[in-house]
Design an enzyme around this catalytic site. Structure first.
Site, PDB file in Angstrom:
ATOM      1  N   SER A 169     -37.682  36.179  21.602  1.00  0.00           N
ATOM      2  CA  SER A 169     -36.345  35.501  20.982  1.00  0.00           C
ATOM      3  C   SER A 169     -35.388  34.410  21.400  1.00  0.00           C
ATOM      4  O   SER A 169     -35.358  33.939  21.174  1.00  0.00           O
ATOM      5  CB  SER A 169     -35.076  36.725  21.241  1.00  0.00           C
ATOM      6  OG  SER A 169     -34.892  36.483  22.842  1.00  0.00           O
ATOM      7  N   HIS A 226     -36.336  41.871  15.903  1.00  0.00           N
ATOM      8  CA  HIS A 226     -35.892  40.128  15.804  1.00  0.00           C
ATOM      9  C   HIS A 226     -36.997  39.772  14.400  1.00  0.00           C
ATOM     10  O   HIS A 226     -37.611  38.954  13.931  1.00  0.00           O
ATOM     11  CB  HIS A 226     -36.101  38.904  16.789  1.00  0.00           C
ATOM     12  CG  HIS A 226     -34.983  38.476  17.930  1.00  0.00           C
ATOM     13  ND1 HIS A 226     -33.449  37.728  17.497  1.00  0.00           N
ATOM     14  CD2 HIS A 226     -34.784  39.029  18.918  1.00  0.00           C
ATOM     15  CE1 HIS A 226     -32.962  37.615  18.489  1.00  0.00           C
ATOM     16  NE2 HIS A 226     -33.681  38.584  19.348  1.00  0.00           N
ATOM     17  N   LYS A 241     -29.204  42.960  14.103  1.00  0.00           N
ATOM     18  CA  LYS A 241     -29.556  42.068  13.434  1.00  0.00           C
ATOM     19  C   LYS A 241     -29.394  41.706  12.639  1.00  0.00           C
ATOM     20  O   LYS A 241     -27.960  41.617  11.145  1.00  0.00           O
ATOM     21  CB  LYS A 241     -30.376  41.445  14.474  1.00  0.00           C
ATOM     22  CG  LYS A 241     -30.120  41.226  15.860  1.00  0.00           C
ATOM     23  CD  LYS A 241     -31.485  40.768  16.860  1.00  0.00           C
ATOM     24  CE  LYS A 241     -31.190  40.537  18.308  1.00  0.00           C
ATOM     25  NZ  LYS A 241     -30.780  41.428  19.594  1.00  0.00           N
TER      26      LYS A 241
END
Length: 391
Positions: free
Chosen positions: A182, A210, A241
């Site tokens: 990340s 991610h 996310k």
């Protein structure tokens, strides 16, 4: 008693502040979006994990409202007592189908998902081989296990093989990696990792927080991108996310792994399950992803445009194609000042420096969203140019 403790804690806080590492939370007014209001000023938001722009999508908000009306506000229980609704089972089924796994188990967060895996599956006779830049939740989860621990250099396959050889006498071996790191936006070399796992008889674990929803041709994450679907034994991820941006996590894995987690994973057994509205909203997010690739295409185009414009403006970017774009400044003080100047110019970003990133590698991590317009991206780049000149 607290008087002496207070002084100790105050001294520790002062040390953090003197080092320039104090994290200051800035309240935003209204929902998460490409533009938010901070301290009475509208600013462009380039530091959220809202990759597909779904955090305030009206279709997901409407689904969450329906979830409240049909399923209530909270579960007030853990799963195995009376905390399981039919829609929780449906979400597990849908995630399993989307990612191509036997089964999925929900957790209140991906931090809890990572905290539940290692203690349950790996004991003193086993070995965990972990990338040095793995997320804090993986590191903390591994600490809960009594397994032997090995660490390899970030994405370094030669070092990984050395550690696998050192752990060759273990009952079980597992290679543990983030799918996307990340702070850098780098993607793990999963094809080569899976090849090494086959050679040394190891399992493969990937935290794909991610990536799931927007990486890969169909948004199924780094295993799809790297061509290793079916070879990764355990994938963990978050709904906080790209998949709506709310909260909640999951483990998708082979059947026996999920079955054992349901029996022994402590964060699952002793924490309330996901709230009904979040489950309903996440189901809608999955439907949106499965029906169209428009948001993924827009996100990729936005990331490419930002990288191109910033490169033309002679900024130092870490290479890659991910929506995480680290803009490198090196010096922590300079980086912090650039971030401050950017906010004055209406761009909301965060500076990262040691110990979050290596010393001398301070950066502003820009995160693109499908919700960003071309005009907003160009305004962001212009603000970077002005902020650099002002420092």
């Amino acid at each position: 008693m607290y008087g002496s403790v207070k002084d100790q804690l105050r001294a520790e806080l002062d040390e953090i502040d003197a080092a320039g590492l104090t994290k200051r939370e800035r309240g935003i007014l209204g929902p998460q979006s490409s533009e938010v209001s901070v301290a009475g000023h509208d600013v462009l938001n380039f530091c959220a994990n809202n990759y597909l722009g779904l955090a305030n999508d009206p279709r997901i908000v409407a689904a969450a409202h329906r979830g409240l009306d049909e399923w209530g506000y909270g579960m007030a229980s853990v799963r195995f007592i009376c905390g399981t609704q039919e829609q929780h089972l449906e979400l597990e089924r849908r995630v399993s189908e989307f990612l191509g796994y036997d089964d999925t188990i929900l957790f209140s967060s991906c931090f809890d998902a990572n905290g539940g895996v290692f203690e349950t599956l790996f004991g003193p006779d086993d070995a965990i081989i972990s990338d040095e830049l793995n997320h804090a939740s993986i590191i903390d989860g591994i600490r809960l296990s009594k397994a032997r621990r090995y660490r390899y250099k970030n994405r370094d396959l030669a070092d990984l093989e050395v550690q696998l050889a050192a752990a060759s006498d273990a009952r079980r071996r597992v290679i543990v990696t983030d799918g996307v790191f990340s702070m850098d936006g780098y993607i793990a070399p999963l094809a080569e990792i899976c090849d090494l796992a086959d050679r040394y008889g190891a399992l493969v674990f990937v935290d794909d927080s991610h990536a799931v929803g927007f990486v890969g041709a169909n948004g199924r994450g780094t295993p799809e991108l790297c061509g290793v679907e079916g070879r990764v034994d355990i994938t963990t991820g978050t709904f906080g996310k790209a998949l709506g941006g709310a909260s909640g996590g999951y483990v998708s894995a082979r059947q026996e792994i999920v079955d054992l987690l349901r029996q022994r994973a402590r964060p699952y057994l002793f924490s309330n399950t996901l709230a009904p509205a979040i489950v309903a909203g996440t189901l809608e997010a999955l439907s949106l992803l499965e029906s169209s690739g428009d948001l993924r295409e827009r996100l990729n185009a936005n990331a490419a445009l930002f990288r191109s414009l910033m490169t033309e403006a002679a900024f130092d970017l870490l290479p890659g194609e991910h929506a995480i774009v680290p803009v490198m400044f090196g010096d922590a003080v300079v980086t912090g000042r650039v971030a401050e100047e950017l906010q004055k110019r209406g761009v909301y970003v965060t500076a990262f420096s040691f110990p979050v990133v290596p010393r001398g590698a301070a950066r502003i991590r820009v995160q693109l969203s499908a919700a960003h317009s071309e005009d907003e991206i160009r305004r962001c780049v212009a603000a970077f140019v002005e902020a650099r000149a002002a420092v």
